[in-house]
Design a protein around this motif. Structure first.
Motif, PDB file in Angstrom:
ATOM      1  N   CYS A 143      -9.563  12.431  -7.300  1.00 24.50           N
ATOM      2  CA  CYS A 143     -10.155  11.120  -7.028  1.00 24.50           C
ATOM      3  C   CYS A 143     -10.529  11.024  -5.553  1.00 24.50           C
ATOM      4  CB  CYS A 143      -9.156  10.000  -7.331  1.00 24.50           C
ATOM      5  SG  CYS A 143      -8.676   9.871  -9.042  1.00 24.50           S
ATOM      6  N   ASP A 144     -11.521  10.183  -5.267  1.00 24.23           N
ATOM      7  CA  ASP A 144     -11.800   9.871  -3.872  1.00 24.23           C
ATOM      8  C   ASP A 144     -10.868   8.740  -3.438  1.00 24.23           C
ATOM      9  OD1 ASP A 144     -12.865   7.629  -5.078  1.00 24.23           O
ATOM     10  OD2 ASP A 144     -14.911   7.969  -4.388  1.00 24.23           O
ATOM     11  N   SER A 145     -11.044   8.255  -2.233  1.00 19.48           N
ATOM     12  CA  SER A 145     -10.113   7.247  -1.708  1.00 19.48           C
ATOM     13  C   SER A 145     -10.256   5.886  -2.375  1.00 19.48           C
ATOM     14  CB  SER A 145     -10.301   7.097  -0.201  1.00 19.48           C
ATOM     15  OG  SER A 145     -11.618   6.645   0.069  1.00 19.48           O
ATOM     16  N   ASN A 146     -11.323   5.693  -3.165  1.00 14.40           N
ATOM     17  CA  ASN A 146     -11.523   4.430  -3.882  1.00 14.40           C
ATOM     18  C   ASN A 146     -11.104   4.502  -5.345  1.00 14.40           C
ATOM     19  OD1 ASN A 146     -12.574   3.119  -1.626  1.00 14.40           O
ATOM     20  ND2 ASN A 146     -14.591   3.987  -2.021  1.00 14.40           N
ATOM     21  N   GLY A 147     -10.629   5.645  -5.785  1.00 15.84           N
ATOM     22  CA  GLY A 147     -10.173   5.782  -7.165  1.00 15.84           C
ATOM     23  C   GLY A 147     -11.220   6.300  -8.129  1.00 15.84           C
ATOM     24  N   ASN A 148     -12.377   6.708  -7.639  1.00 21.25           N
ATOM     25  CA  ASN A 148     -13.420   7.264  -8.502  1.00 21.25           C
ATOM     26  C   ASN A 148     -13.164   8.743  -8.735  1.00 21.25           C
ATOM     27  OD1 ASN A 148     -14.822   4.757  -8.429  1.00 21.25           O
ATOM     28  ND2 ASN A 148     -15.655   5.331  -6.438  1.00 21.25           N
ATOM     29  N   LEU A 149     -13.294   9.188  -9.989  1.00 25.84           N
ATOM     30  CA  LEU A 149     -13.076  10.597 -10.304  1.00 25.84           C
ATOM     31  C   LEU A 149     -14.175  11.454  -9.693  1.00 25.84           C
ATOM     32  CD1 LEU A 149     -11.983  10.357 -14.037  1.00 25.84           C
ATOM     33  CD2 LEU A 149     -10.543  10.752 -12.054  1.00 25.84           C
ATOM     34  N   ILE A 150     -13.785  12.598  -9.108  1.00 26.64           N
ATOM     35  CA  ILE A 150     -14.730  13.533  -8.516  1.00 26.64           C
ATOM     36  C   ILE A 150     -14.437  14.926  -9.059  1.00 26.64           C
ATOM     37  CG2 ILE A 150     -15.133  12.206  -6.419  1.00 26.64           C
ATOM     38  CD1 ILE A 150     -13.095  13.964  -4.993  1.00 26.64           C
ATOM     39  N   ASP A 151     -15.348  15.874  -8.819  1.00 28.11           N
ATOM     40  CA  ASP A 151     -15.200  17.219  -9.354  1.00 28.11           C
ATOM     41  C   ASP A 151     -14.668  18.229  -8.343  1.00 28.11           C
ATOM     42  OD1 ASP A 151     -16.173  16.411 -11.809  1.00 28.11           O
ATOM     43  OD2 ASP A 151     -18.258  16.789 -11.235  1.00 28.11           O
ATOM     44  N   THR A 152     -14.737  17.942  -7.062  1.00 28.83           N
ATOM     45  CA  THR A 152     -14.326  18.916  -6.049  1.00 28.83           C
ATOM     46  C   THR A 152     -13.067  18.452  -5.334  1.00 28.83           C
ATOM     47  OG1 THR A 152     -15.690  17.848  -4.381  1.00 28.83           O
ATOM     48  CG2 THR A 152     -16.708  19.626  -5.651  1.00 28.83           C
ATOM     49  N   PRO A 159      -6.439  18.341  -6.636  1.00 30.89           N
ATOM     50  CA  PRO A 159      -5.979  17.246  -7.512  1.00 30.89           C
ATOM     51  C   PRO A 159      -5.052  16.319  -6.727  1.00 30.89           C
ATOM     52  CG  PRO A 159      -5.688  19.375  -8.573  1.00 30.89           C
ATOM     53  CD  PRO A 159      -6.076  19.643  -7.161  1.00 30.89           C
ATOM     54  N   ASN A 160      -5.340  15.018  -6.802  1.00 29.11           N
ATOM     55  CA  ASN A 160      -4.562  14.090  -5.987  1.00 29.11           C
ATOM     56  C   ASN A 160      -4.311  12.730  -6.631  1.00 29.11           C
ATOM     57  OD1 ASN A 160      -7.174  13.145  -5.882  1.00 29.11           O
ATOM     58  ND2 ASN A 160      -7.086  12.616  -3.718  1.00 29.11           N
ATOM     59  N   CYS A 161      -4.664  12.533  -7.893  1.00 27.84           N
ATOM     60  CA  CYS A 161      -4.438  11.219  -8.483  1.00 27.84           C
ATOM     61  C   CYS A 161      -3.909  11.348  -9.910  1.00 27.84           C
ATOM     62  CB  CYS A 161      -5.703  10.368  -8.451  1.00 27.84           C
ATOM     63  SG  CYS A 161      -7.062  11.012  -9.415  1.00 27.84           S
ATOM     64  N   VAL A 162      -3.260  10.277 -10.345  1.00 25.81           N
ATOM     65  CA  VAL A 162      -2.679  10.252 -11.679  1.00 25.81           C
ATOM     66  C   VAL A 162      -2.828   8.839 -12.243  1.00 25.81           C
ATOM     67  CG1 VAL A 162      -0.351   9.796 -10.825  1.00 25.81           C
ATOM     68  CG2 VAL A 162      -0.647  10.804 -13.063  1.00 25.81           C
ATOM     69  N   ASP A 163      -3.172   8.769 -13.518  1.00 25.45           N
ATOM     70  CA  ASP A 163      -3.287   7.499 -14.222  1.00 25.45           C
ATOM     71  C   ASP A 163      -1.903   7.108 -14.724  1.00 25.45           C
ATOM     72  OD1 ASP A 163      -4.011   5.292 -15.664  1.00 25.45           O
ATOM     73  OD2 ASP A 163      -5.033   6.407 -17.252  1.00 25.45           O
ATOM     74  N   LEU A 164      -1.407   5.966 -14.253  1.00 28.03           N
ATOM     75  CA  LEU A 164      -0.085   5.496 -14.643  1.00 28.03           C
ATOM     76  C   LEU A 164      -0.151   4.324 -15.621  1.00 28.03           C
ATOM     77  CD1 LEU A 164       1.650   5.594 -11.156  1.00 28.03           C
ATOM     78  CD2 LEU A 164       1.764   7.312 -12.973  1.00 28.03           C
ATOM     79  N   GLY A 165      -1.306   4.052 -16.179  1.00 26.48           N
ATOM     80  CA  GLY A 165      -1.460   2.921 -17.088  1.00 26.48           C
ATOM     81  C   GLY A 165      -1.889   1.691 -16.312  1.00 26.48           C
ATOM     82  N   ASP A 166      -0.943   0.961 -15.736  1.00 24.59           N
ATOM     83  CA  ASP A 166      -1.252  -0.231 -14.956  1.00 24.59           C
ATOM     84  C   ASP A 166      -1.827   0.099 -13.588  1.00 24.59           C
ATOM     85  OD1 ASP A 166      -0.239  -1.755 -17.001  1.00 24.59           O
ATOM     86  OD2 ASP A 166       1.734  -1.989 -16.094  1.00 24.59           O
ATOM     87  N   TYR A 167      -1.561   1.295 -13.106  1.00 27.72           N
ATOM     88  CA  TYR A 167      -1.968   1.706 -11.758  1.00 27.72           C
ATOM     89  C   TYR A 167      -2.605   3.087 -11.802  1.00 27.72           C
ATOM     90  CZ  TYR A 167       1.257  -1.958 -10.261  1.00 27.72           C
ATOM     91  OH  TYR A 167       1.912  -3.149 -10.074  1.00 27.72           O
ATOM     92  N   LEU A 168      -3.477   3.343 -10.842  1.00 21.97           N
ATOM     93  CA  LEU A 168      -3.994   4.679 -10.592  1.00 21.97           C
ATOM     94  C   LEU A 168      -3.467   5.062  -9.216  1.00 21.97           C
ATOM     95  CD1 LEU A 168      -5.901   7.028 -11.423  1.00 21.97           C
ATOM     96  CD2 LEU A 168      -7.648   5.889 -10.066  1.00 21.97           C
ATOM     97  N   LEU A 169      -2.555   6.023  -9.158  1.00 18.86           N
ATOM     98  CA  LEU A 169      -1.915   6.435  -7.908  1.00 18.86           C
ATOM     99  C   LEU A 169      -2.751   7.525  -7.262  1.00 18.86           C
ATOM    100  CD1 LEU A 169       0.579   6.204  -6.040  1.00 18.86           C
ATOM    101  CD2 LEU A 169       1.588   8.034  -7.385  1.00 18.86           C
ATOM    102  N   ILE A 170      -3.109   7.332  -5.990  1.00 16.62           N
ATOM    103  CA  ILE A 170      -3.918   8.290  -5.239  1.00 16.62           C
ATOM    104  C   ILE A 170      -3.075   8.799  -4.081  1.00 16.62           C
ATOM    105  CG2 ILE A 170      -6.058   8.653  -3.961  1.00 16.62           C
ATOM    106  CD1 ILE A 170      -7.056   6.035  -5.410  1.00 16.62           C
ATOM    107  N   ASN A 171      -2.752  10.078  -4.115  1.00 12.88           N
ATOM    108  CA  ASN A 171      -1.940  10.688  -3.072  1.00 12.88           C
ATOM    109  C   ASN A 171      -2.859  11.329  -2.043  1.00 12.88           C
ATOM    110  OD1 ASN A 171       0.235  11.641  -1.659  1.00 12.88           O
ATOM    111  ND2 ASN A 171       0.611  13.372  -3.007  1.00 12.88           N
ATOM    112  N   GLY A 172      -2.733  10.930  -0.815  1.00 12.11           N
ATOM    113  CA  GLY A 172      -3.553  11.473   0.258  1.00 12.11           C
ATOM    114  C   GLY A 172      -2.859  11.226   1.581  1.00 12.11           C
ATOM    115  N   PRO A 173      -3.629  11.238   2.685  1.00 14.04           N
ATOM    116  CA  PRO A 173      -3.006  10.939   3.972  1.00 14.04           C
ATOM    117  C   PRO A 173      -2.337   9.563   3.965  1.00 14.04           C
ATOM    118  CG  PRO A 173      -5.240  11.726   4.286  1.00 14.04           C
ATOM    119  CD  PRO A 173      -5.041  11.558   2.814  1.00 14.04           C
ATOM    120  N   VAL A 174      -2.944   8.632   3.224  1.00 13.65           N
ATOM    121  CA  VAL A 174      -2.361   7.313   3.007  1.00 13.65           C
ATOM    122  C   VAL A 174      -2.178   7.163   1.505  1.00 13.65           C
ATOM    123  CG1 VAL A 174      -2.729   4.834   3.215  1.00 13.65           C
ATOM    124  CG2 VAL A 174      -3.504   6.356   5.029  1.00 13.65           C
TER     125      VAL A 174
END
Length: 132
Positions: A57-66, A69-84
């Motif tokens: 995902c990018d920093s806004n939660g949009n799925l990307i191809d490159t 891997p840094n995000c996971v769908d948790l149902g109620d939340y989409l968790l994005i792991n990055g510098p922040v």
């Protein structure tokens, strides 16, 4: 330990007070570590760093191809792991409006952090996202 004197000495009294203050400090630190927002963010960050991500995902939660891997769908939340560490709260999450949560001290409530932490633990345990 029994004293031979009727009244304890000044040194023994100061020793008892310092032991009491030390015990209070240890108990206070224990409760702060269990219930503060900073501790909750630290626990969530450690859990997020150890999670095996499959989506990108990018920093806004949009799925990307490159990228990594840094995000996971948790149902109620989409968790994005990055510098922040960020989480996208969906509209189905406890009757609230969609919002981007920045999971840092003072920027997200301890309740949201705890919900994300529980959702991530659910995902790890059951290998599927919690229902929305």
């Amino acid at each position: 330990m029994q004293d031979n004197e009727a009244n304890p000495s000044l040194a023994r009294g100061l020793y008892r007070v310092s032991v009491l203050v030390g015990c209070i400090a240890v108990v206070t630190y224990f409760f702060w570590d269990m219930f503060s927002a900073t501790a909750a963010v630290n626990r969530l960050s450690a859990a997020a760093n150890n999670f095996h991500y499959t989506q990108r995902c990018d920093s806004n939660g949009n799925l990307i191809d490159t990228g990594e891997p840094n995000c996971v769908d948790l149902g109620d939340y989409l968790l994005i792991n990055g510098p922040v560490l960020k989480a996208l709260r969906r509209a189905c999450a406890y009757g609230s409006t969609p919002a981007m949560l920045i999971l840092e001290k003072g920027k997200a409530s301890r309740i949201d952090i705890a919900r994300i932490e529980k959702s991530l633990a659910w995902r790890v345990t059951n290998k599927v996202a919690a229902p929305c």
